[in-house]
Motif scaffolding. Structure first.
Motif, mmCIF file in Angstrom:
data_model
loop_
_atom_site.group_PDB
_atom_site.id
_atom_site.type_symbol
_atom_site.label_atom_id
_atom_site.label_comp_id
_atom_site.label_asym_id
_atom_site.label_seq_id
_atom_site.Cartn_x
_atom_site.Cartn_y
_atom_site.Cartn_z
ATOM 1 N N TRP A 184 -34.665 16.211 -52.564
ATOM 2 C CA TRP A 184 -35.056 16.042 -51.156
ATOM 3 C C TRP A 184 -35.617 14.654 -50.898
ATOM 4 C CZ3 TRP A 184 -37.797 21.369 -51.348
ATOM 5 C CH2 TRP A 184 -36.854 22.381 -51.209
ATOM 6 N N GLU A 185 -36.346 14.118 -51.864
ATOM 7 C CA GLU A 185 -36.898 12.767 -51.708
ATOM 8 C C GLU A 185 -35.772 11.743 -51.615
ATOM 9 O OE1 GLU A 185 -39.718 9.648 -54.183
ATOM 10 O OE2 GLU A 185 -39.595 11.731 -54.817
ATOM 11 N N MET A 186 -34.756 11.885 -52.466
ATOM 12 C CA MET A 186 -33.620 10.967 -52.409
ATOM 13 C C MET A 186 -32.869 11.107 -51.085
ATOM 14 S SD MET A 186 -32.210 11.236 -56.341
ATOM 15 C CE MET A 186 -30.592 10.711 -55.866
ATOM 16 N N GLU A 187 -32.682 12.337 -50.624
ATOM 17 C CA GLU A 187 -31.996 12.550 -49.349
ATOM 18 C C GLU A 187 -32.789 11.936 -48.206
ATOM 19 O OE1 GLU A 187 -31.343 16.730 -48.947
ATOM 20 O OE2 GLU A 187 -29.604 16.730 -50.270
ATOM 21 N N ASN A 188 -34.112 12.132 -48.224
ATOM 22 C CA ASN A 188 -34.953 11.561 -47.174
ATOM 23 C C ASN A 188 -34.889 10.042 -47.185
ATOM 24 O OD1 ASN A 188 -35.789 13.989 -46.150
ATOM 25 N ND2 ASN A 188 -37.655 14.080 -47.357
ATOM 26 N N LYS A 189 -34.871 9.456 -48.387
ATOM 27 C CA LYS A 189 -34.778 8.000 -48.488
ATOM 28 C C LYS A 189 -33.463 7.511 -47.893
ATOM 29 C CE LYS A 189 -36.324 6.233 -52.301
ATOM 30 N NZ LYS A 189 -36.450 5.788 -53.707
ATOM 31 N N GLU A 190 -32.374 8.215 -48.219
ATOM 32 C CA GLU A 190 -31.065 7.840 -47.681
ATOM 33 C C GLU A 190 -31.028 7.999 -46.163
ATOM 34 O OE1 GLU A 190 -28.200 10.216 -49.740
ATOM 35 O OE2 GLU A 190 -28.568 9.225 -51.666
ATOM 36 N N LEU A 191 -31.622 9.081 -45.658
ATOM 37 C CA LEU A 191 -31.634 9.302 -44.213
ATOM 38 C C LEU A 191 -32.475 8.252 -43.490
ATOM 39 C CD1 LEU A 191 -31.913 13.195 -44.087
ATOM 40 C CD2 LEU A 191 -29.961 11.793 -43.380
ATOM 41 N N ARG A 192 -33.623 7.884 -44.090
ATOM 42 C CA ARG A 192 -34.440 6.835 -43.463
ATOM 43 C C ARG A 192 -33.702 5.502 -43.448
ATOM 44 N NH1 ARG A 192 -38.745 9.517 -46.178
ATOM 45 N NH2 ARG A 192 -38.531 8.115 -47.956
ATOM 46 N N SER A 193 -32.991 5.218 -44.529
ATOM 47 C CA SER A 193 -32.205 3.985 -44.589
ATOM 48 C C SER A 193 -31.100 3.999 -43.524
ATOM 49 C CB SER A 193 -31.606 3.829 -45.981
ATOM 50 O OG SER A 193 -30.795 2.691 -46.039
ATOM 51 N N ALA A 194 -30.406 5.116 -43.407
ATOM 52 C CA ALA A 194 -29.348 5.234 -42.391
ATOM 53 C C ALA A 194 -29.938 5.117 -40.985
ATOM 54 C CB ALA A 194 -28.616 6.562 -42.552
#
Length: 87
Positions: free
Chosen positions: A52-62
């Motif tokens: 979830w942390e990796m997904e959140n990081k990717e979503l924040r970047s996007a």
């Protein structure tokens, strides 16, 4: 009390001691099994937290990229509106 009775009483006491040790070992096993299960649950939860942390990081970047794109489009819109003559 004759010798045979003393041997029987000693053997009975020894069997009682062995039973007590077996009960203690059983309780230790059950406790350790509970700790092991808790550790497995924690490991699974940690794994999901990392995902979830990796997904959140990717979503924040996007999201940052999308906001930058919107700002770029707004600037282009202002430039294009400046080029259009107003009557």
């Amino acid at each position: 009390m004759n010798t045979l009775d003393m041997v029987s009483a000693g053997a009975l006491a020894l069997l009682g001691l062995i039973l007590l040790i077996l009960l203690i070992l059983l309780f230790q096993y059950l406790r350790l099994r509970g700790i092991w299960q808790m550790m497995l649950v924690c490991r699974t939860a940690t794994r999901w937290a990392r995902i979830w942390e990796m997904e959140n990081k990717e979503l924040r970047s996007a999201l940052r990229a999308e906001k930058a794109h919107v700002e770029q489009l707004k600037r282009k819109m202002v430039l294009l509106q400046a080029l259009i003559p107003t009557p």
